[in-house]
Design a protein around this motif. Structure first.
Motif, short mmCIF file in Angstrom:
data_model
loop_
_atom_site.label_atom_id
_atom_site.label_comp_id
_atom_site.label_asym_id
_atom_site.label_seq_id
_atom_site.Cartn_x
_atom_site.Cartn_y
_atom_site.Cartn_z
N LYS A 25 -0.44 13.27 -17.18
CA LYS A 25 -0.02 12.26 -16.22
C LYS A 25 0.53 11.04 -16.96
CE LYS A 25 -3.02 13.38 -12.39
NZ LYS A 25 -4.02 12.85 -11.44
N VAL A 26 1.31 10.23 -16.26
CA VAL A 26 1.83 8.99 -16.82
C VAL A 26 0.64 8.07 -17.08
CG1 VAL A 26 3.24 6.95 -16.36
CG2 VAL A 26 4.02 9.22 -15.62
N ARG A 27 0.62 7.46 -18.26
CA ARG A 27 -0.47 6.56 -18.63
C ARG A 27 -0.01 5.12 -18.46
NH1 ARG A 27 -2.35 3.51 -22.95
NH2 ARG A 27 -4.58 3.68 -23.33
N TYR A 28 -0.76 4.35 -17.68
CA TYR A 28 -0.47 2.94 -17.50
C TYR A 28 -1.49 2.15 -18.32
CZ TYR A 28 2.48 4.63 -13.79
OH TYR A 28 3.44 5.30 -13.09
N ALA A 29 -1.04 1.07 -18.94
CA ALA A 29 -1.89 0.30 -19.84
C ALA A 29 -2.95 -0.50 -19.10
CB ALA A 29 -1.02 -0.64 -20.68
N SER A 30 -2.69 -0.86 -17.85
CA SER A 30 -3.65 -1.67 -17.11
C SER A 30 -3.77 -1.18 -15.68
CB SER A 30 -3.23 -3.14 -17.11
OG SER A 30 -2.07 -3.32 -16.31
N ASP A 33 -0.88 -2.54 -13.55
CA ASP A 33 0.37 -1.78 -13.71
C ASP A 33 0.32 -0.49 -12.89
OD1 ASP A 33 1.33 -3.68 -15.49
OD2 ASP A 33 0.92 -2.47 -17.28
N ALA A 34 -0.82 0.18 -12.92
CA ALA A 34 -0.97 1.43 -12.17
C ALA A 34 -0.93 1.18 -10.67
CB ALA A 34 -2.27 2.13 -12.57
N LEU A 35 -1.54 0.08 -10.22
CA LEU A 35 -1.53 -0.24 -8.78
C LEU A 35 -0.12 -0.53 -8.27
CD1 LEU A 35 -4.72 -2.46 -8.46
CD2 LEU A 35 -4.32 -0.25 -7.35
N VAL A 36 0.67 -1.23 -9.06
CA VAL A 36 2.06 -1.52 -8.67
C VAL A 36 2.84 -0.21 -8.56
CG1 VAL A 36 4.24 -2.55 -9.45
CG2 VAL A 36 2.11 -3.86 -9.60
N ALA A 38 1.65 2.83 -8.11
CA ALA A 38 1.11 3.64 -7.01
C ALA A 38 1.61 3.13 -5.66
CB ALA A 38 -0.41 3.64 -7.06
N SER A 39 1.69 1.82 -5.52
CA SER A 39 2.17 1.25 -4.27
C SER A 39 3.63 1.64 -4.02
CB SER A 39 2.03 -0.27 -4.31
OG SER A 39 2.57 -0.85 -3.17
N GLU A 40 4.46 1.52 -5.05
CA GLU A 40 5.87 1.89 -4.93
C GLU A 40 6.03 3.38 -4.65
OE1 GLU A 40 7.65 0.53 -8.54
OE2 GLU A 40 7.44 -1.58 -8.00
N ARG A 41 5.27 4.18 -5.38
CA ARG A 41 5.36 5.64 -5.20
C ARG A 41 4.84 6.07 -3.83
NH1 ARG A 41 4.76 10.08 -9.05
NH2 ARG A 41 5.58 11.83 -7.89
N SER A 42 3.80 5.40 -3.33
CA SER A 42 3.25 5.71 -2.01
C SER A 42 4.30 5.51 -0.93
CB SER A 42 2.03 4.85 -1.70
OG SER A 42 0.95 5.20 -2.52
N LYS A 43 5.07 4.41 -1.04
CA LYS A 43 6.12 4.14 -0.07
C LYS A 43 7.19 5.22 -0.10
CE LYS A 43 5.49 -0.83 -0.37
NZ LYS A 43 6.03 -2.08 -0.93
N ASP A 44 7.59 5.64 -1.31
CA ASP A 44 8.63 6.66 -1.46
C ASP A 44 8.16 8.04 -0.98
OD1 ASP A 44 10.28 4.75 -2.58
OD2 ASP A 44 9.86 5.36 -4.65
N ALA A 45 6.92 8.39 -1.33
CA ALA A 45 6.41 9.73 -1.04
C ALA A 45 5.76 9.84 0.33
CB ALA A 45 5.39 10.14 -2.11
N GLY A 46 5.40 8.70 0.92
CA GLY A 46 4.72 8.74 2.21
C GLY A 46 3.29 9.26 2.11
N ALA A 47 2.70 9.18 0.92
CA ALA A 47 1.33 9.64 0.71
C ALA A 47 0.53 8.51 0.07
CB ALA A 47 1.32 10.87 -0.20
N HIS A 61 -4.29 6.14 -14.53
CA HIS A 61 -3.43 7.14 -13.89
C HIS A 61 -3.46 6.92 -12.38
CE1 HIS A 61 -3.25 9.31 -17.65
NE2 HIS A 61 -4.54 9.60 -17.64
N MET A 62 -2.48 7.49 -11.71
CA MET A 62 -2.50 7.49 -10.25
C MET A 62 -2.62 8.92 -9.77
SD MET A 62 1.37 6.85 -8.92
CE MET A 62 2.30 6.15 -10.26
N GLY A 63 -3.16 9.08 -8.58
CA GLY A 63 -3.30 10.41 -8.00
C GLY A 63 -3.55 10.30 -6.50
N ARG A 64 -3.47 11.45 -5.85
CA ARG A 64 -3.75 11.48 -4.42
C ARG A 64 -5.18 11.05 -4.18
NH1 ARG A 64 -0.95 16.47 -5.37
NH2 ARG A 64 -2.99 17.33 -5.81
#
Length: 74
Positions: A25-30, A33-36, A38-47, A61-64
């Motif tokens: 998985k993509v590794r975020y340093a903080s 950073d991961a929350l930002v 995940a928020s953007e990806r959630s909007k795009d993916a609808g999940a 990391h981010m995940g479902r």
């Protein structure tokens, strides 16, 4: 004297460090950073995506989000 090698911990392919396709998985340093991301990806993916600190690499990391009852997959 050369530096000591760090002990390598083996991982199962279903560990939280790996994606379903076997790639890491993509590794975020903080966490922030991961929350930002995940928020953007959630909007795009609808999940709804959550973030967690990886016990293997120490990064974030981010995940479902897990459903209540424990299983992440249907």
């Amino acid at each position: 004297m050369p530096p000591r090698d760090r002990a390598h911990r083996p991982l199962a392919l279903d560990a939280s460090h790996w994606r379903d396709d076997g790639q890491p998985k993509v590794r975020y340093a903080s966490r922030s950073d991961a929350l930002v991301a995940a928020s953007e990806r959630s909007k795009d993916a609808g999940a709804e995506l959550g973030v967690y600190q990886c016990a293997y690499c120490g990064g974030w990391h981010m995940g479902r989000r897990a459903r209540r009852g424990g299983s992440r997959r249907p």
